[in-house]
Structures are given as C-alpha cells and as structure tokens.
Design an enzyme around this catalytic site. Structure first.
Site, PDB file in Angstrom:
ATOM      1  NE  ARG A  77      -4.142  -1.794   1.974  1.00 48.92           N
ATOM      2  CZ  ARG A  77      -4.938  -2.261   2.928  1.00 48.92           C
ATOM      3  NH1 ARG A  77      -4.675  -1.997   4.197  1.00 48.92           N
ATOM      4  NH2 ARG A  77      -5.999  -2.964   2.622  1.00 48.92           N
ATOM      5  CE  LYS A  85     -19.765 -13.189   7.002  1.00 47.54           C
ATOM      6  NZ  LYS A  85     -20.076 -12.482   8.231  1.00 47.54           N
ATOM      7  N   GLY A 102      -9.710  -8.523   0.293  1.00 51.08           N
ATOM      8  CA  GLY A 102      -8.499  -8.799   1.073  1.00 51.08           C
ATOM      9  C   GLY A 102      -7.947 -10.192   0.821  1.00 51.08           C
ATOM     10  N   GLY A 129     -13.658  -3.712   1.214  1.00 51.92           N
ATOM     11  CA  GLY A 129     -15.013  -3.205   1.420  1.00 51.92           C
ATOM     12  C   GLY A 129     -15.366  -2.103   0.429  1.00 51.92           C
TER      13      GLY A 129
HETATM   14  P1  ADP Z   1     -12.384 -11.507   0.224  1.00 57.89           P
HETATM   15  O1  ADP Z   1     -11.595 -11.058   1.428  1.00 57.89           O
HETATM   16  O2  ADP Z   1     -11.527 -11.720  -0.978  1.00 57.89           O
HETATM   17  O3  ADP Z   1     -13.572 -10.618  -0.049  1.00 57.89           O
HETATM   18  P2  ADP Z   1     -13.921 -13.363   1.789  1.00 57.89           P
HETATM   19  O4  ADP Z   1     -13.444 -12.678   3.031  1.00 57.89           O
HETATM   20  O5  ADP Z   1     -15.329 -13.218   1.413  1.00 57.89           O
HETATM   21  O6  ADP Z   1     -12.984 -12.962   0.552  1.00 57.89           O
HETATM   22  O7  ADP Z   1     -13.674 -14.947   1.918  1.00 57.89           O
HETATM   23  C1  ADP Z   1     -12.416 -15.502   2.120  1.00 57.89           C
HETATM   24  C2  ADP Z   1     -12.467 -16.678   3.032  1.00 57.89           C
HETATM   25  O8  ADP Z   1     -13.436 -17.622   2.603  1.00 57.89           O
HETATM   26  C3  ADP Z   1     -11.155 -17.404   3.063  1.00 57.89           C
HETATM   27  O9  ADP Z   1     -10.589 -17.277   4.352  1.00 57.89           O
HETATM   28  C4  ADP Z   1     -11.501 -18.846   2.732  1.00 57.89           C
HETATM   29  O10 ADP Z   1     -10.817 -19.784   3.536  1.00 57.89           O
HETATM   30  C5  ADP Z   1     -12.979 -18.887   3.016  1.00 57.89           C
HETATM   31  N1  ADP Z   1     -13.625 -19.981   2.263  1.00 57.89           N
HETATM   32  C6  ADP Z   1     -13.628 -20.151   0.934  1.00 57.89           C
HETATM   33  N2  ADP Z   1     -14.263 -21.294   0.592  1.00 57.89           N
HETATM   34  C7  ADP Z   1     -14.676 -21.865   1.747  1.00 57.89           C
HETATM   35  C8  ADP Z   1     -15.383 -23.064   2.063  1.00 57.89           C
HETATM   36  N3  ADP Z   1     -15.796 -23.891   1.103  1.00 57.89           N
HETATM   37  N4  ADP Z   1     -15.623 -23.325   3.374  1.00 57.89           N
HETATM   38  C9  ADP Z   1     -15.203 -22.482   4.330  1.00 57.89           C
HETATM   39  N5  ADP Z   1     -14.532 -21.333   4.102  1.00 57.89           N
HETATM   40  C10 ADP Z   1     -14.264 -21.022   2.828  1.00 57.89           C
HETATM   41 MG    MG Z   2     -11.961 -11.306   3.535  1.00 68.16          MG
END
Ligand code: ADP
Ligand code: MG
Length: 411
Positions: free
Chosen positions: A54, A216, A368, A391
C-alpha cells in the site's frame, strides 16, 4: 441497460478534480493515503512494515506532488486504535520505510493536529514530505467531527484523496476535510480504481463474467444484485456456494451454510434466469483441516463431509467460460486456499484470469483474501487491475456512492 443508479462511473472522472488539474507549485498538499499496512514487532520491541504494497501504491501521487513543486503532507489511519493514542499503531515505522522508498527525508509528526503539527508544517521546505500520526488516534476521525476536519484542513492549501480503501467511510480525513479546503482532488491511485471499476459498471465489453466466492453470501448480496443485469455469467464458488446449493435442495453435508440466507439465495438464483453457475463437484473433507481425509465428490455432499474447494469438473467449466469472456471481475476465493489441499480451484481461477488478460480481456481482482490468493498464485502482475479496496470495492460494485469520492470537488 438498466439506469445507472449513482454517480459512480467513469463519467465521475470527468466530473471530479484530479491531481493533474491542480496547480501545486509552492502549495501545501494534504494527501490522504492508505498506509494501513501490517507491522511486525522485532525482538527489541521496535516495529517495522511487514508488507509495503500500500505504501508503494501511493508513491506515484507523492512523487508527482514533489516534482511539481508541492509540499506533501500525508495522513492515514492504521488499524483500530479506538480514538486514542496506541503506541503499537503509530505510523512512525511507516515514515521510516517511506523514507527509504522515496530516497529523501520524511518528517514524522507524533500528532495529527496541534501546535507541533502546525510548526512542523510551517518549517517544511518546498519538496518536503511530512507524515502526520495515525488519524484514528483522534476520536474526531471516525466521528467525522467538523472541528477535527477543519483543523486537518488548515494544515494544507489543497487536498488530494488517494486512499481508495477507506473511500467508503465518511471520516474526517476522507470526507469532512473536503468541506474546509478550496480544492479536493483524486490522486492517481484513486483515479485508477475509479477508471477500472467504473468501466466495469458503465460500459464493459461482453461477455462479462463475475466470479464470486469467499466466506459468506451475506457479504455479497448487494454485489450480486447490482451485477446480475450487467453480466452474462456469475460463477459462484467458496462457502457461499453451499448456501445456494442448500437453498436449491441439494445435499451439502457439514459445509458452511448461512441458514438465514436460504430464501435470499433462492430468490437471487431464480431471478438470475440461468446466469448464476454453481459448482457441481467439490473437494470434500471430513474436517476443516488440510490433513483431513478428502476426495472429489460429484453432486450432493454426504453427511459428515464439508465442501472446501470446487472440484476439477467445475474448474474446467468455469475456466472455459472465463476464457471466452471480455470482462472479468473476481472477488472471493473458490475454496479454503489457505490450506494447500483446497487451493486448487482458487489458483485455477487466477490462472484463467491471467490467460484471459493475455487474450485482451479486462480483468479485475479485489478483496483482502482474494488479493492474498492472487499474490500467492504468482499471477498478480498478469491481470489488468488488482484493487486496493476490499469493502470499498464491494460497495462500489454494489453501485453505492462512496462518500470519499462524492465529496471531492466538481469540475
Ligand atoms: P475476500 O476477502 O476476498 O472478499 P472473503 O473474506 O469473502 O474474501 O472470503 C475468504 C475466506 O473464505 C477465506 O478465508 C476462505 O478460507 C474462506 N472460504 C472459501 N471457501 C470456503 C469453504 N468452502 N468453506 C469455508 N470457508 C471457505
Ligand atoms: Mg476477507
């Protein structure tokens, strides 16, 4: 095409002042950067920057200000200090690191507003760089307190926002301050984010594919809703898939599911009219553990097993859709990529984005964990744009107005 609901599209670049519009000679240029970087503690208790991505991302704007005869007065938050000083979250180690990157001295001021800050700014020579202490040491930052915003504004002549990562927050250093300066402009980093993300919402080349995964559904409902009308395909992976699959009556075993989102997931799937693709095979394990027994399951996941990655047939299908796409946005890993046995789906998507980019597609990755994943895959330089906002990117893609951008000066 649906009516575009907000200000936030590339036309905002025409509508808002940017760094190149400003006359900077001899000016005190207040720059809101995103120096919210991870620190590591040394054995002697001192701290240093653990990942300077960053800080490097802010260099083009800082260098441009200096080259054009301005004085750079930098401000940022770091972590969550709860509105009071917290020595572990001081920006002092960041000032040291920045000094090395810039190859010139950086004055660090151990406060944000106050006598010492004013005196240090008054002494700053042309071409000088100064970093104020963590803005969140002051409760006025998150409260967007006008007195704090006015005090920050009084340290400069013009204001530049280059912190996309906090542009979705109306804080004193991102929004409030703009009411007390004559000119408030976008820095180069913010401009680049708006160009890429705005392009995707306003006039993407088609086919346009979104890949959404991660933990989620609830985090991504707004993005799905706003993208559905714009994309040809929405490829779903990650834990989010299991909420969709359960909502459609499939067996998901012990996979991670948001039971309070089943109705929303079903409604979105029906509304999508076939655009939403769900994984049809999975890497399923008996426990949330890299070393747990695991195997590829096609169709329903048996009781007592959980889906931790998309399976090879799903990967092949997603890959062929991605290679035919002209625009791709990716947010959210396809599986638990932190564990090597469940990282294949995520890395395959990273590789497919890299190949699509080579063929001329516009490809964007953000979030992230997604950014961590593409860095791990080694393909971070092979996509068009890696967003610095988690976000903020999601809110942008939801079509929301980001207060830190909306508050900048109209041309
Ligand atoms: P980002 O930060 O890129 O927006 P998220 O925070 O929404 O992504 O999700 C990332 C997390 O989702 C990771 O820590 C990953 O381990 C978890 N994840 C992905 N697939 C699964 C799964 N099938 N079951 C449980 N956790 C999962
Ligand atoms: Mg995340």
């Amino acid at each position: 095409m649906p009516a575009f609901p907000t200000l936030l599209n590339p036309s905002i670049l025409m509508a808002k002042l940017t760094l190149d519009d400003l006359d900077l000679r001899g000016k005190r240029v207040l720059i809101r950067v995103d120096f919210n970087v991870p620190l590591k503690e040394n054995e002697d208790g001192s701290r240093e920057v653990a990942d300077d991505t960053r800080i490097r991302a802010a260099l083009p704007t800082i260098r441009a200000v200096l080259e054009r005869g301005g004085k750079a007065i930098l401000m940022s938050h770091l972590g969550r200090p709860k509105g009071k000083p917290d020595p572990g979250l001081s920006l002092a180690p960041v000032a040291k690191h920045l000094e090395r990157l810039l190859g010139r001295p950086v004055v660090f001021v151990p406060e944000t507003v106050g006598e010492r800050a004013r005196a240090a700014v008054a002494r700053l020579p042309e071409g000088g760089v100064l970093l104020l202490e963590n803005t969140r040491f002051n409760p006025g930052e998150k409260a967007n307190d006008p007195d704090f915003a006015r005090a920050l504004a009084s340290l400069g002549d013009v204001y530049v926002n280059d912190a996309f990562g906090t542009a979705h927050r109306a804080h004193a250093s991102t929004e409030g301050i703009t009411h007390f300066v004559r000119q408030a402009a976008m820095g180069y980093l913010l401009q680049r984010e708006v160009e890429y993300l705005g392009r995707v919402l306003e006039n993407p080349d088609h086919p346009f594919t979104a890949v959404l995964g991660g933990a989620k559904v609830s985090d991504k409902i707004g993005v799905i809703e706003n993208l559905l009308d714009r994309v040809e395909h929405l490829l779903v992976g990650g834990a989010m898939s299991y909420t969709f699959l359960k909502a459609l009556g499939r067996g998901v075993g012990a996979s991670r599911v948001e039971d309070d989102k089943l109705d929303v997931a079903r409604a979105l799937f029906e509304k999508a009219g076939g655009k939403i693709k769900l994984p049809f095979d999975h890497v399923a394990a008996t426990a949330f553990d890299n070393d747990a027994p695991h195997h590829v399951v096609t169709g329903d996941i048996p009781d007592g097993e959980m889906g931790l990655d998309v399976g090879p047939a799903t990967v092949a299908t997603y890959r062929s859709i991605l290679l035919k796409s002209r625009t791709i946005v990716w947010n959210g890993p396809m599986g638990v990529f932190e564990m090597p046995n469940y990282a294949r789906g995520t890395f395959a998507v990273a590789e497919a984005l890299a190949e699509a980019t080579k063929q001329g597609a516009l490809t964007i990755v953000g979030g992230g964990d997604s950014v961590a994943a593409i860095n791990q895959s080694g393909y971070e330089k092979a996509v068009s744009h890696v967003s610095t906002g988690g976000g903020a990117m999601l809110e942008f893609l939801e079509g929301k107005t980001l207060p830190g951008i909306a508050a900048l000066t109209d041309v």
